[in-house]
Motif scaffolding. Structure first.
Motif, PDB file in Angstrom:
ATOM      1  N   LYS A   2     -10.979   3.491 -25.096  1.00 49.93           N
ATOM      2  CA  LYS A   2     -11.069   3.635 -23.649  1.00 49.93           C
ATOM      3  C   LYS A   2     -10.169   4.619 -22.956  1.00 49.93           C
ATOM      4  O   LYS A   2      -9.029   4.945 -23.401  1.00 49.93           O
ATOM      5  CB  LYS A   2     -10.638   1.991 -23.205  1.00 49.93           C
ATOM      6  CG  LYS A   2     -11.068   2.043 -21.474  1.00 49.93           C
ATOM      7  CD  LYS A   2     -10.477   0.550 -21.072  1.00 49.93           C
ATOM      8  CE  LYS A   2     -10.729   0.421 -19.574  1.00 49.93           C
ATOM      9  NZ  LYS A   2     -10.398  -1.057 -19.244  1.00 49.93           N
ATOM     10  N   ALA A   3     -10.916   5.382 -22.103  1.00 54.18           N
ATOM     11  CA  ALA A   3     -10.443   6.527 -21.412  1.00 54.18           C
ATOM     12  C   ALA A   3     -10.527   6.362 -19.826  1.00 54.18           C
ATOM     13  O   ALA A   3     -11.569   6.009 -19.446  1.00 54.18           O
ATOM     14  CB  ALA A   3     -11.180   7.721 -21.756  1.00 54.18           C
ATOM     15  N   LEU A   4      -9.433   6.572 -19.447  1.00 51.29           N
ATOM     16  CA  LEU A   4      -9.342   6.569 -17.723  1.00 51.29           C
ATOM     17  C   LEU A   4      -9.390   8.156 -17.612  1.00 51.29           C
ATOM     18  O   LEU A   4      -8.420   9.019 -17.885  1.00 51.29           O
ATOM     19  CB  LEU A   4      -8.329   5.983 -17.200  1.00 51.29           C
ATOM     20  CG  LEU A   4      -7.936   6.019 -15.593  1.00 51.29           C
ATOM     21  CD1 LEU A   4      -9.373   5.352 -15.040  1.00 51.29           C
ATOM     22  CD2 LEU A   4      -6.811   5.372 -15.236  1.00 51.29           C
ATOM     23  N   LEU A   5     -10.243   8.567 -16.440  1.00 53.66           N
ATOM     24  CA  LEU A   5     -10.547   9.855 -16.033  1.00 53.66           C
ATOM     25  C   LEU A   5     -10.140  10.165 -14.525  1.00 53.66           C
ATOM     26  O   LEU A   5     -10.961   9.699 -13.834  1.00 53.66           O
ATOM     27  CB  LEU A   5     -11.807  10.637 -16.482  1.00 53.66           C
ATOM     28  CG  LEU A   5     -12.084  10.764 -17.888  1.00 53.66           C
ATOM     29  CD1 LEU A   5     -12.241   9.511 -18.686  1.00 53.66           C
ATOM     30  CD2 LEU A   5     -13.545  11.577 -17.886  1.00 53.66           C
ATOM     31  N   ILE A   6      -8.890  10.826 -14.424  1.00 54.61           N
ATOM     32  CA  ILE A   6      -8.428  10.784 -12.848  1.00 54.61           C
ATOM     33  C   ILE A   6      -8.780  12.189 -12.159  1.00 54.61           C
ATOM     34  O   ILE A   6      -8.401  13.101 -12.675  1.00 54.61           O
ATOM     35  CB  ILE A   6      -6.997  10.290 -12.832  1.00 54.61           C
ATOM     36  CG1 ILE A   6      -6.740   9.160 -13.352  1.00 54.61           C
ATOM     37  CG2 ILE A   6      -6.488  10.485 -11.238  1.00 54.61           C
ATOM     38  CD1 ILE A   6      -5.375   8.663 -13.422  1.00 54.61           C
ATOM     39  N   ASN A   7      -9.457  11.878 -11.205  1.00 53.50           N
ATOM     40  CA  ASN A   7      -9.969  12.950 -10.327  1.00 53.50           C
ATOM     41  C   ASN A   7      -8.875  13.127  -9.321  1.00 53.50           C
ATOM     42  O   ASN A   7      -8.598  12.382  -8.353  1.00 53.50           O
ATOM     43  CB  ASN A   7     -11.334  13.135  -9.737  1.00 53.50           C
ATOM     44  CG  ASN A   7     -11.689  14.178  -8.731  1.00 53.50           C
ATOM     45  OD1 ASN A   7     -10.864  14.944  -8.416  1.00 53.50           O
ATOM     46  ND2 ASN A   7     -12.838  14.158  -8.249  1.00 53.50           N
ATOM     47  N   GLN A  71      -5.057   0.204 -14.772  1.00 59.51           N
ATOM     48  CA  GLN A  71      -6.067   0.871 -15.420  1.00 59.51           C
ATOM     49  C   GLN A  71      -5.275   1.619 -16.336  1.00 59.51           C
ATOM     50  O   GLN A  71      -5.904   2.132 -17.631  1.00 59.51           O
ATOM     51  CB  GLN A  71      -7.019   1.638 -14.361  1.00 59.51           C
ATOM     52  CG  GLN A  71      -7.603   0.797 -13.509  1.00 59.51           C
ATOM     53  CD  GLN A  71      -8.507   1.563 -12.532  1.00 59.51           C
ATOM     54  OE1 GLN A  71      -7.842   1.983 -11.512  1.00 59.51           O
ATOM     55  NE2 GLN A  71      -9.589   1.578 -12.620  1.00 59.51           N
ATOM     56  N   MET A  72      -4.277   2.503 -15.884  1.00 60.46           N
ATOM     57  CA  MET A  72      -3.809   3.229 -17.210  1.00 60.46           C
ATOM     58  C   MET A  72      -3.073   2.572 -18.352  1.00 60.46           C
ATOM     59  O   MET A  72      -3.234   3.082 -19.441  1.00 60.46           O
ATOM     60  CB  MET A  72      -2.358   4.103 -16.554  1.00 60.46           C
ATOM     61  CG  MET A  72      -3.256   5.286 -15.424  1.00 60.46           C
ATOM     62  SD  MET A  72      -1.624   5.900 -14.330  1.00 60.46           S
ATOM     63  CE  MET A  72      -1.211   7.109 -15.840  1.00 60.46           C
ATOM     64  N   ALA A  73      -2.735   1.370 -17.968  1.00 60.06           N
ATOM     65  CA  ALA A  73      -2.197   0.600 -19.033  1.00 60.06           C
ATOM     66  C   ALA A  73      -3.248   0.201 -19.994  1.00 60.06           C
ATOM     67  O   ALA A  73      -2.937   0.148 -21.154  1.00 60.06           O
ATOM     68  CB  ALA A  73      -1.300  -0.608 -18.443  1.00 60.06           C
ATOM     69  N   GLY A  74      -4.172   0.089 -19.551  1.00 58.69           N
ATOM     70  CA  GLY A  74      -5.296  -0.504 -20.404  1.00 58.69           C
ATOM     71  C   GLY A  74      -6.177   0.580 -21.067  1.00 58.69           C
ATOM     72  O   GLY A  74      -6.973   0.297 -21.872  1.00 58.69           O
ATOM     73  N   ALA A  75      -5.827   2.060 -20.735  1.00 57.73           N
ATOM     74  CA  ALA A  75      -6.603   3.016 -21.448  1.00 57.73           C
ATOM     75  C   ALA A  75      -5.687   3.697 -22.598  1.00 57.73           C
ATOM     76  O   ALA A  75      -4.651   3.650 -22.865  1.00 57.73           O
ATOM     77  CB  ALA A  75      -6.873   4.296 -20.429  1.00 57.73           C
ATOM     78  N   ASP A  76      -6.485   4.119 -23.717  1.00 53.18           N
ATOM     79  CA  ASP A  76      -6.083   4.973 -24.801  1.00 53.18           C
ATOM     80  C   ASP A  76      -5.887   6.214 -24.645  1.00 53.18           C
ATOM     81  O   ASP A  76      -5.014   6.972 -25.184  1.00 53.18           O
ATOM     82  CB  ASP A  76      -7.050   4.803 -25.776  1.00 53.18           C
ATOM     83  CG  ASP A  76      -7.262   3.117 -26.254  1.00 53.18           C
ATOM     84  OD1 ASP A  76      -6.312   2.510 -26.630  1.00 53.18           O
ATOM     85  OD2 ASP A  76      -8.281   2.821 -26.169  1.00 53.18           O
ATOM     86  N   LEU A 113       4.400   2.125 -19.795  1.00 56.66           N
ATOM     87  CA  LEU A 113       3.211   1.924 -20.341  1.00 56.66           C
ATOM     88  C   LEU A 113       3.151   1.568 -21.842  1.00 56.66           C
ATOM     89  O   LEU A 113       4.002   1.829 -22.591  1.00 56.66           O
ATOM     90  CB  LEU A 113       2.127   3.062 -20.058  1.00 56.66           C
ATOM     91  CG  LEU A 113       1.989   3.490 -18.610  1.00 56.66           C
ATOM     92  CD1 LEU A 113       1.204   4.923 -18.605  1.00 56.66           C
ATOM     93  CD2 LEU A 113       1.157   2.522 -17.897  1.00 56.66           C
ATOM     94  N   PRO A 114       2.226   0.960 -22.242  1.00 56.77           N
ATOM     95  CA  PRO A 114       2.156   0.766 -23.617  1.00 56.77           C
ATOM     96  C   PRO A 114       1.916   1.952 -24.366  1.00 56.77           C
ATOM     97  O   PRO A 114       1.319   3.048 -23.858  1.00 56.77           O
ATOM     98  CB  PRO A 114       0.825  -0.130 -23.683  1.00 56.77           C
ATOM     99  CG  PRO A 114       0.453  -0.859 -22.403  1.00 56.77           C
ATOM    100  CD  PRO A 114       1.104   0.382 -21.519  1.00 56.77           C
ATOM    101  N   GLY A 115       2.676   1.922 -25.639  1.00 54.35           N
ATOM    102  CA  GLY A 115       2.658   3.377 -26.247  1.00 54.35           C
ATOM    103  C   GLY A 115       1.090   3.815 -26.693  1.00 54.35           C
ATOM    104  O   GLY A 115       0.353   2.911 -26.862  1.00 54.35           O
TER     105      GLY A 115
END
Length: 189
Positions: A2-7, A71-76, A113-115
């Motif tokens: 999973k990726a979170l892309l922040i604009n 959302q960041m915590a849940g992203a790889d 955040l998770p590692g």
């Protein structure tokens, strides 16, 4: 994956969003779940400098920051893209960085955040001087390191003033698309 892309642009549909969209498309083609988020559409306040988080590892303010950090915590993989505003990141991103103070290792307790997360930094500028984009990439990568995210890749492009400039410049678009494709391949061989 999973990726979170922040604009980090205040504009949802500008050049920064176009570059983020290229990466999102490349990720999805490789089977990576890609979620995009525009900081300009979020509601969060300036850091108050109260240092409450130094005692609790949580910000005293309740706004969209908690949602973004979840959302960041849940992203790889986390990508942050910022246009050049006077040789620096946007105000939206600067406020976001300041609001990450609960995660600073400069105080105990601190949030974490998770590692195992990887970070990708993107920058674009209307000007032609790459030093401004490189400074933006350094600031984003510093945020990643502070949050325990390993910087994995970065990309910048200069000379992009309007949306039409990016769309008309096939070389710049091709270069950005190539970067997006290569980073997607690197994440999912």
């Amino acid at each position: 994956m999973k990726a979170l892309l922040i604009n980090a642009s205040p504009k949802k549909n500008g050049n920064t969003a176009r570059l983020v969209g290229l990466v999102a498309d490349a990720f999805r083609q490789k089977g990576i779940q890609a979620e995009t988020l525009c900081l300009g559409e979020q509601s969060y306040s300036f850091c108050k400098g109260c240092r409450g988080c130094y005692k609790t590892a949580e910000c005293v303010q309740r706004d969209d920051m908690q949602k973004i950090l979840e959302q960041m915590a849940g992203a790889d993989v986390i990508l942050i893209a910022s246009p050049d505003y006077w040789g620096d990141v946007t105000g939206h991103l600067k406020v976001f960085i300041d609001r990450c103070t609960p995660y600073s290792k400069a105080h105990e307790p601190h949030a974490a955040l998770p590692g195992g997360k990887r970070g990708i930094s993107l920058a674009l500028s209307a000007g032609e001087d790459p030093r401004e984009c490189k400074a933006i990439l350094m600031k984003i990568d510093n945020l990643f390191r502070t949050l325990g995210i390993k910087p994995a890749a970065s990309f910048y492009t200069c000379g992009i003033l309007t949306e039409q400039d990016l769309e008309r410049d096939e070389g710049k678009l091709a270069e950005a698309a190539f970067f997006a494709s290569e980073i997607a391949k690197a994440l999912v061989p």
